[in-house]
Design a protein around this motif. Sequence first.
Motif, PDB file in Angstrom:
ATOM      1  N   ARG A  24     -21.755 -71.467   2.856  1.00  0.00           N
ATOM      2  CA  ARG A  24     -22.746 -70.556   2.321  1.00  0.00           C
ATOM      3  C   ARG A  24     -22.530 -69.566   1.128  1.00  0.00           C
ATOM      4  O   ARG A  24     -23.226 -69.457   0.305  1.00  0.00           O
ATOM      5  CB  ARG A  24     -23.196 -69.683   3.653  1.00  0.00           C
ATOM      6  CG  ARG A  24     -23.555 -70.509   4.700  1.00  0.00           C
ATOM      7  CD  ARG A  24     -24.115 -69.381   5.881  1.00  0.00           C
ATOM      8  NE  ARG A  24     -24.221 -70.161   7.234  1.00  0.00           N
ATOM      9  CZ  ARG A  24     -24.572 -69.554   8.271  1.00  0.00           C
ATOM     10  NH1 ARG A  24     -24.670 -68.349   8.332  1.00  0.00           N
ATOM     11  NH2 ARG A  24     -24.675 -70.212   9.451  1.00  0.00           N
ATOM     12  N   SER A  25     -21.188 -69.459   1.162  1.00  0.00           N
ATOM     13  CA  SER A  25     -20.865 -68.639  -0.105  1.00  0.00           C
ATOM     14  C   SER A  25     -20.771 -69.401  -1.310  1.00  0.00           C
ATOM     15  O   SER A  25     -21.404 -68.816  -2.552  1.00  0.00           O
ATOM     16  CB  SER A  25     -19.212 -68.045   0.339  1.00  0.00           C
ATOM     17  OG  SER A  25     -19.261 -67.335   1.398  1.00  0.00           O
ATOM     18  N   LEU A  26     -20.289 -70.619  -1.574  1.00  0.00           N
ATOM     19  CA  LEU A  26     -20.349 -71.515  -2.434  1.00  0.00           C
ATOM     20  C   LEU A  26     -21.567 -71.720  -3.000  1.00  0.00           C
ATOM     21  O   LEU A  26     -22.030 -72.261  -4.104  1.00  0.00           O
ATOM     22  CB  LEU A  26     -19.633 -72.753  -2.219  1.00  0.00           C
ATOM     23  CG  LEU A  26     -18.059 -72.734  -1.807  1.00  0.00           C
ATOM     24  CD1 LEU A  26     -17.576 -73.772  -1.682  1.00  0.00           C
ATOM     25  CD2 LEU A  26     -17.564 -71.970  -3.073  1.00  0.00           C
ATOM     26  N   ALA A  27     -22.772 -71.911  -2.170  1.00  0.00           N
ATOM     27  CA  ALA A  27     -24.335 -71.941  -2.640  1.00  0.00           C
ATOM     28  C   ALA A  27     -24.493 -70.929  -3.790  1.00  0.00           C
ATOM     29  O   ALA A  27     -25.433 -71.172  -4.396  1.00  0.00           O
ATOM     30  CB  ALA A  27     -25.055 -71.770  -1.458  1.00  0.00           C
ATOM     31  N   GLY A  28     -23.813 -69.844  -3.774  1.00  0.00           N
ATOM     32  CA  GLY A  28     -24.126 -68.910  -4.759  1.00  0.00           C
ATOM     33  C   GLY A  28     -23.456 -68.964  -6.106  1.00  0.00           C
ATOM     34  O   GLY A  28     -23.848 -67.981  -6.795  1.00  0.00           O
ATOM     35  N   VAL A  29     -22.420 -69.876  -6.318  1.00  0.00           N
ATOM     36  CA  VAL A  29     -21.831 -70.026  -7.609  1.00  0.00           C
ATOM     37  C   VAL A  29     -22.831 -70.305  -8.673  1.00  0.00           C
ATOM     38  O   VAL A  29     -23.638 -71.215  -8.513  1.00  0.00           O
ATOM     39  CB  VAL A  29     -20.582 -70.746  -7.507  1.00  0.00           C
ATOM     40  CG1 VAL A  29     -19.518 -70.245  -6.427  1.00  0.00           C
ATOM     41  CG2 VAL A  29     -21.075 -72.242  -7.138  1.00  0.00           C
ATOM     42  N   ALA A  30     -22.538 -69.759 -10.039  1.00  0.00           N
ATOM     43  CA  ALA A  30     -23.576 -70.364 -10.738  1.00  0.00           C
ATOM     44  C   ALA A  30     -22.940 -70.112 -12.253  1.00  0.00           C
ATOM     45  O   ALA A  30     -21.829 -69.126 -12.475  1.00  0.00           O
ATOM     46  CB  ALA A  30     -24.924 -69.396 -11.001  1.00  0.00           C
ATOM     47  N   GLY A  31     -23.329 -70.654 -13.360  1.00  0.00           N
ATOM     48  CA  GLY A  31     -22.719 -70.727 -14.603  1.00  0.00           C
ATOM     49  C   GLY A  31     -22.315 -71.909 -15.386  1.00  0.00           C
ATOM     50  O   GLY A  31     -22.780 -72.876 -14.957  1.00  0.00           O
ATOM     51  N   THR A  32     -21.446 -71.790 -16.163  1.00  0.00           N
ATOM     52  CA  THR A  32     -20.824 -72.977 -16.761  1.00  0.00           C
ATOM     53  C   THR A  32     -19.871 -73.696 -15.760  1.00  0.00           C
ATOM     54  O   THR A  32     -19.725 -73.122 -14.705  1.00  0.00           O
ATOM     55  CB  THR A  32     -20.113 -72.631 -18.052  1.00  0.00           C
ATOM     56  OG1 THR A  32     -18.947 -71.962 -17.564  1.00  0.00           O
ATOM     57  CG2 THR A  32     -20.763 -71.823 -19.119  1.00  0.00           C
ATOM     58  N   ARG A  33     -19.753 -74.815 -16.021  1.00  0.00           N
ATOM     59  CA  ARG A  33     -18.888 -75.701 -15.204  1.00  0.00           C
ATOM     60  C   ARG A  33     -17.513 -74.790 -14.805  1.00  0.00           C
ATOM     61  O   ARG A  33     -16.825 -74.879 -13.617  1.00  0.00           O
ATOM     62  CB  ARG A  33     -18.348 -77.063 -15.560  1.00  0.00           C
ATOM     63  CG  ARG A  33     -17.768 -77.948 -14.557  1.00  0.00           C
ATOM     64  CD  ARG A  33     -17.580 -79.459 -15.522  1.00  0.00           C
ATOM     65  NE  ARG A  33     -16.941 -80.255 -14.599  1.00  0.00           N
ATOM     66  CZ  ARG A  33     -17.575 -80.960 -13.873  1.00  0.00           C
ATOM     67  NH1 ARG A  33     -18.906 -81.125 -13.915  1.00  0.00           N
ATOM     68  NH2 ARG A  33     -16.910 -81.926 -12.879  1.00  0.00           N
ATOM     69  N   GLU A  34     -16.913 -74.315 -16.096  1.00  0.00           N
ATOM     70  CA  GLU A  34     -15.489 -73.602 -15.806  1.00  0.00           C
ATOM     71  C   GLU A  34     -15.725 -72.438 -14.996  1.00  0.00           C
ATOM     72  O   GLU A  34     -14.962 -71.953 -14.153  1.00  0.00           O
ATOM     73  CB  GLU A  34     -14.944 -73.367 -17.222  1.00  0.00           C
ATOM     74  CG  GLU A  34     -13.685 -72.646 -16.995  1.00  0.00           C
ATOM     75  CD  GLU A  34     -13.333 -72.293 -18.483  1.00  0.00           C
ATOM     76  OE1 GLU A  34     -12.278 -71.464 -18.531  1.00  0.00           O
ATOM     77  OE2 GLU A  34     -13.862 -72.343 -19.693  1.00  0.00           O
ATOM     78  N   GLN A  35     -16.907 -71.816 -15.068  1.00  0.00           N
ATOM     79  CA  GLN A  35     -17.154 -70.340 -14.225  1.00  0.00           C
ATOM     80  C   GLN A  35     -17.377 -70.914 -12.892  1.00  0.00           C
ATOM     81  O   GLN A  35     -17.050 -70.143 -12.118  1.00  0.00           O
ATOM     82  CB  GLN A  35     -18.363 -69.701 -14.982  1.00  0.00           C
ATOM     83  CG  GLN A  35     -18.179 -68.908 -16.418  1.00  0.00           C
ATOM     84  CD  GLN A  35     -19.531 -68.399 -16.982  1.00  0.00           C
ATOM     85  OE1 GLN A  35     -20.565 -68.911 -16.631  1.00  0.00           O
ATOM     86  NE2 GLN A  35     -19.090 -67.430 -17.818  1.00  0.00           N
ATOM     87  N   MET A  36     -18.275 -71.829 -12.844  1.00  0.00           N
ATOM     88  CA  MET A  36     -18.102 -72.046 -11.359  1.00  0.00           C
ATOM     89  C   MET A  36     -16.773 -72.588 -10.700  1.00  0.00           C
ATOM     90  O   MET A  36     -16.686 -72.189  -9.551  1.00  0.00           O
ATOM     91  CB  MET A  36     -19.490 -73.462 -11.025  1.00  0.00           C
ATOM     92  CG  MET A  36     -20.865 -73.083 -11.614  1.00  0.00           C
ATOM     93  SD  MET A  36     -21.800 -74.437 -11.748  1.00  0.00           S
ATOM     94  CE  MET A  36     -22.064 -74.844 -10.251  1.00  0.00           C
ATOM     95  N   GLU A  37     -16.356 -73.243 -11.240  1.00  0.00           N
ATOM     96  CA  GLU A  37     -14.755 -73.704 -10.765  1.00  0.00           C
ATOM     97  C   GLU A  37     -14.104 -72.365 -10.291  1.00  0.00           C
ATOM     98  O   GLU A  37     -13.467 -72.407  -9.429  1.00  0.00           O
ATOM     99  CB  GLU A  37     -14.055 -74.506 -11.622  1.00  0.00           C
ATOM    100  CG  GLU A  37     -12.872 -74.935 -10.898  1.00  0.00           C
ATOM    101  CD  GLU A  37     -12.132 -76.089 -11.922  1.00  0.00           C
ATOM    102  OE1 GLU A  37     -11.010 -76.225 -11.305  1.00  0.00           O
ATOM    103  OE2 GLU A  37     -12.636 -76.527 -12.973  1.00  0.00           O
TER     104      GLU A  37
END
Length: 220
Positions: free
Chosen positions: A186-199
């Motif tokens: 559920r927490s990871l569903a909220g990551v956003a941005g560039t590929r590097e930022q998401m990682e």
Amino acid sequence: TLARAVFGMDPADWLDIEHPSTLSKWAVEGVTVAARLIDRVEGRGWSDLGRCRVAALPPLEHTPLDSLRWSDAFVERPSWFDDSCETSCLTRVESPLLGRLGERHGNGLLVRLVARLTELARLAGGLCPGEGTVVHGDGHNPGIGHSIAARGQLLHRVKLNGERVAAYQILAPTEWNFHPRGVVARSLAGVAGTREQMEQQARLLINAIDLCVSYELSID
């Protein structure tokens, strides 16, 4: 020492921080890696990162644990009344600072990090007395042991056949937290941005929730 390496002050003095503005001031000064991490999370607007709705697993030490469905499928993907729950540092630590941060950021990344620092500071001052293992079963077979581990509530169940161990099951916090519908998903569903930022965001969240095994992360 923790005072020098983590808090940059006596842990007891750090525990006196009750307001988010005071925490931010401590972080901006950046004396330690922990302070710089908090400053980085706030500076990038990631305090709410991973905020989601998930129930805390209730304390199980006084629960009739032999009533749980101890199938292999349950141990692999446990649920509490058909709900995926969280058991972690965040679900057991409370303080005035965490209360104020929680009002702003829920169970977001900043709150998780501060919960870990809070518990660490209390441990340094002997303010978190160790909780012993609670053994269920009163000598009956199978026997179940419950303890509060660093990552959450831990259960061991052993079934004997005479003097031989017929079955041994471990229900670790990771199984609750990394359930396919659990707090990590559920927490990871909220990551956003560039590929590097998401990682970066994903790794911060996973490490803050703190699983007990190594993991591989792929960003599709």
